[in-house]
Design an enzyme around this catalytic site. Structure first.
Site, PDB file in Angstrom:
ATOM      1  N   ASP A 173     -10.889   2.270  -3.433  1.00  0.00           N
ATOM      2  CA  ASP A 173     -11.640   2.061  -1.905  1.00  0.00           C
ATOM      3  C   ASP A 173     -12.909   1.932  -2.014  1.00  0.00           C
ATOM      4  O   ASP A 173     -13.610   1.625  -1.092  1.00  0.00           O
ATOM      5  CB  ASP A 173     -10.882   2.975  -0.933  1.00  0.00           C
ATOM      6  CG  ASP A 173      -9.632   2.456  -0.302  1.00  0.00           C
ATOM      7  OD1 ASP A 173      -9.257   1.452  -0.635  1.00  0.00           O
ATOM      8  OD2 ASP A 173      -9.010   3.511   0.276  1.00  0.00           O
ATOM      9  N   ASP A 215       0.945  -1.043   0.035  1.00  0.00           N
ATOM     10  CA  ASP A 215      -0.090  -0.004   0.025  1.00  0.00           C
ATOM     11  C   ASP A 215       0.819   1.112   0.041  1.00  0.00           C
ATOM     12  O   ASP A 215       1.919   1.167   0.285  1.00  0.00           O
ATOM     13  CB  ASP A 215      -0.835  -0.108   1.197  1.00  0.00           C
ATOM     14  CG  ASP A 215      -2.197   0.838   1.108  1.00  0.00           C
ATOM     15  OD1 ASP A 215      -2.283   1.416   0.147  1.00  0.00           O
ATOM     16  OD2 ASP A 215      -3.129   0.465   2.060  1.00  0.00           O
TER      17      ASP A 215
END
Ligand code: DGJ
Length: 734
Positions: free
Chosen positions: A482, A412
């Site tokens: 997301d 990430d």
């Protein structure tokens, strides 16, 4: 006569060409003018590597040919090599530029584009894929006109806002007809994609590193390479361009163990428990995952240092033993004991001020000494331009990855850049910080993927903040957004599909109400939308109803059966939620169905198997003529066309009863008349056999079974955002 009236291959700044240049070089005397003249050329089989930058590759020399045109600027002694690789797969050319200082003085590169392309007219529509966090990749279109149309990033990564992929299409082009060109950059940092139409109505496309805040010192004897750019051409519409790119990316960008391997179905812990994880909780979740058929369990953020929220511990990559008493190894052994593979989340490029790493190395971050720093998610960016920081990342991650049986890593990166500065560089080299970061990142990714070739790496940057071909050269898949809401995701995934293969975009089924939009969508739709990407789940199975878990079990079994077609097949977009505007027709969803349906088909490489999906946004009363048009089938192959019985009564939406309404072919419909001439109907509605051409051109009438008309008590239960999958199984002649 003026250069401005010619098509130029790699235009310089300051000549009689007044359009935006591909290159600008600052000399020691202050001049920015260069003049490259032809020296020689070579043509070689295959594809050379670029120094320190990810690039396309070939496995056999026959797959491509590379032309290198050498030019020289006599004043500065800079040699410019323009590289063009033509792939035998039709329609793709890649380009890059290499500068070598064969002079005696140092120069500064202020602009060094990867490609410049002069087109003879301006009759194009420009398409960009823009957005923001949680709403990535929305199509924006406009006609080119005199002046400049440009998108880019100065955020340090390729960005949520503007993807380094744009399309030019002729105004009449559609999914299946007309001239379309795609341009993509194999780069994960600041980029610029630009079209300039001059007053003579010609168009110049430039693609490369964004010149804003870029200034690269090139001393005598050194070289600089611009990242590689990809140009895709299609004479038959968007689908053809996308398919060429998909194939190309799968064959010449994605590499390693996972290039052609089917991806496992995973469950990620993030939306199930966010930072609040413990071994006990995770094992409970993993047991449920195993029950429904999931193959890989992924522990997301929250497992290391003192991490309770996003305010601390990035940089301290040791398991928190209060949460995981047996550390990573203890948990991984137990997960394996349940019959699941184990994966973890890391964010190696970052550090929290509240961490042991920051205390030990406060000078390792990108920030300007003595000036206030803009924080992002309470974290700072490590200066990956520094060799010692790269070494730290490579060694600390190697330690984590070898400390347990880890099959998957989600890498990430959760903030964008600000306050560009490196204490390791002298003042005159501060314009190099952003590009040096990207080069450092690539070294870390290259080393780690080479050291751990079996691990499936997934890129992520707060969703799609760094979704580009540079990352895909190392990691075969990237978390698309997301936003896990099925309605939003359907659009996001469709828009990714213009430039990226389905297997590169990971997509998960999550809980409802959705955590980003608070919307409720049917579980069946969430499954169907996610299975057109690298498929997984991201919800708390421990909270789900028995019926929902039963449904998931059945969905997962089905996905396993069709996984190869979905992950490796040829993808076709049909009708789209975007259609209303794209055709210029506008229209109201509730009045005329424009933009109310999304239609996808994925066909196996040999054409004998296909999966289709038709999704609706909103229920529109009295819509009798919904038809699914499969694409890419073999005309002379007879297919078994069917959908499946949805057995479960999930009371998610009050009265929603997802009982079957199989493909229903109305007796009075044209499709029925066509089909009945050619097709033996197996029963009145259930499923049937038909030739590929009949299915593709006659279409399959799926109303009212698919969409709600309100007239029929069976169909009233198909809610807003409903979707159905259709399966086509061809009879292969022995
Ligand atoms: C952002 C990612 O996109 C999410 O999926 C999750 O991994 C969080 N970061 C964790 O902090």
């Amino acid at each position: 006569f003026s250069l401005e009236h010619l098509k130029l291959e790699y235009p310089v700044y300051g000549s009689s060409d007044y359009r935006y240049p591909a290159v600008e070089i600052l000399q020691e005397n202050g001049s920015r003018i260069s003049d490259f003249t032809y020296v020689s050329y070579t043509i070689a089989a295959g594809k050379p590597k670029l120094q320190g930058l990810p690039a396309t590759y070939t496995e056999k020399d026959e797959e491509a040919q590379t032309l290198c045109v050498k030019l020289k600027d006599e004043v500065t002694g800079i040699v410019l090599e323009l590289l063009y690789t033509i792939f035998t797969q039709r329609g793709i050319i890649t380009r890059s530029a290499r500068f070598t200082n064969e002079g005696t003085s140092s120069v500064h590169l202020l602009n060094a584009m990867s490609l410049s392309l002069d087109l003879p007219d301006k009759d194009y529509v420009w398409m960009q894929f823009s957005g923001a966090w949680s709403r990535e990749r929305h199509v924006k279109e406009r006609r080119l006109e005199q002046g400049i149309q440009s998108v880019g990033s100065i955020r340090g990564n390729s960005s949520h806002e503007h993807n380094p992929f744009i399309v030019l299409r002729r105004p009449s082009a559609t999914e299946n007809a007309g001239e379309v060109m795609g341009f993509s950059l194999i780069y994960s940092g600041n980029h610029r994609m630009q079209a300039e139409v001059d007053t003579h109505d010609t168009t110049r496309i430039t693609v490369g590193i964004n010149p804003q805040n870029f200034c690269w010192q090139l001393p005598a004897g050194e070289s600089f390479e611009a990242p590689e750019a990809v140009m895709a051409y299609a004479e038959n519409g968007f689908n053809q361009m996308s398919q060429r790119l998909h194939h190309f990316i799968r064959e010449h960008i994605i590499r390693g163990t996972w290039q052609k391997k089917e991806r496992p179905i995973l469950l990620n812990s993030w939306e199930a428990s966010y930072f609040d994880i413990s071994e006990k909780k995770l094992l409970k979740l993993a047991k449920e995952a195993k029950e429904v058929g999931i193959e890989l369990f992924v522990m997301d953020d929250g497992w290391f240092g003192e991490r309770m929220d996003d305010s601390s511990s990035l940089g301290d990559w040791e398991a928190n033993t209060k949460k995981l008493p047996g550390g990573l190894k203890g948990l991984s052994d137990k997960i394996h004991g349940l019959g699941l593979q184990f994966g973890i989340w890391v964010e190696p490029e970052m550090v929290n001020v509240k961490s042991k790493l920051y205390v030990a190395h406060p000078d390792w971050t990108i920030e300007i000494p003595g000036q206030p720093h803009s924080e992002g998610r309470n974290q700072r960016i490590l200066d990956l331009g520094r060799r010692e920081v790269q070494d730290y990342i490579i060694e600390s991650m190697s330690k984590v990855f070898s400390s347990a049986d880890i099959s998957y890593v989600k890498w990430d990166m959760n903030r964008t850049f600000s306050d560009y500065y490196s204490t390791a560089l002298p003042p005159e080299r501060q314009g190099e910080v952003a590009h040096r970061y990207v080069l450092g990142l690539y070294r870390c990714m290259r080393e780690l993927t080479e050291r751990f070739p079996e691990i499936l790496f997934e890129g992520c940057a707060a969703g799609g903040n760094r979704f580009d071909l540079g990352i895909l050269c190392y990691f075969p898949q990237i978390w698309g957004s997301d936003d896990t809401d099925a309605l939003c995701r359907a659009e996001i995934e469709e828009n990714y599909s213009y430039g990226y293969p389905l297997s590169a975009v990971s997509a998960h089924v999550s809980a409802c109400p959705n955590h980003q939009t608070l919307r409720n969508t049917p579980l069946e739709t969430r499954f169907q939308v996610a299975c057109f990407g690298s498929f997984g789940y991201e919800c708390n199975l421990c909270d789900m109803k028995k019926e929902e878990k039963e449904a998931m079990k059945e969905q997962i079994a089905l996905y396993k059966k069709w996984r190869k077609v979905l992950q490796q097949g040829t993808f076709y977009r049909g009708r789209s939620f975007y259609d209303g505007t794209q055709s210029g027709m506008g229209g109201s969803v509730l009045a005329d169905e424009a933009g109310n349906q999304m239609e996808w088909t994925c066909v196996s490489e040999d054409g004998t198997k296909a999966v289709g999906m038709l999704m609706q946004k909103l229920v529109v009363p009295n819509t009798q003529q919904q038809t699914y048009y499969p694409k890419g089938l073999l005309p002379d192959v007879r297919y078994h066309f069917y959908n499946r019985k949805l057995k479960y009564n999930i009371k998610e939406f009050g009265d929603l009863v997802n009982t079957v309404s199989p493909v229903h072919i109305r007796q009075d419909s044209l499709t029925h008349q066509v089909l009945s001439k050619f097709v033996k109907m197996d029963g009145e509605t259930e499923d049937f056999h038909a030739y590929g051409d009949t299915l593709m051109y006659g279409g399959v009438h799926v109303s009212p079974a698919f969409g709600g008309t309100g007239y029929n008590d069976k169909v009233r239960h198909y809610p807003d955002f409903a979707s159905r999958l259709y399966f086509m199984d061809g009879e292969v002649k022995k």
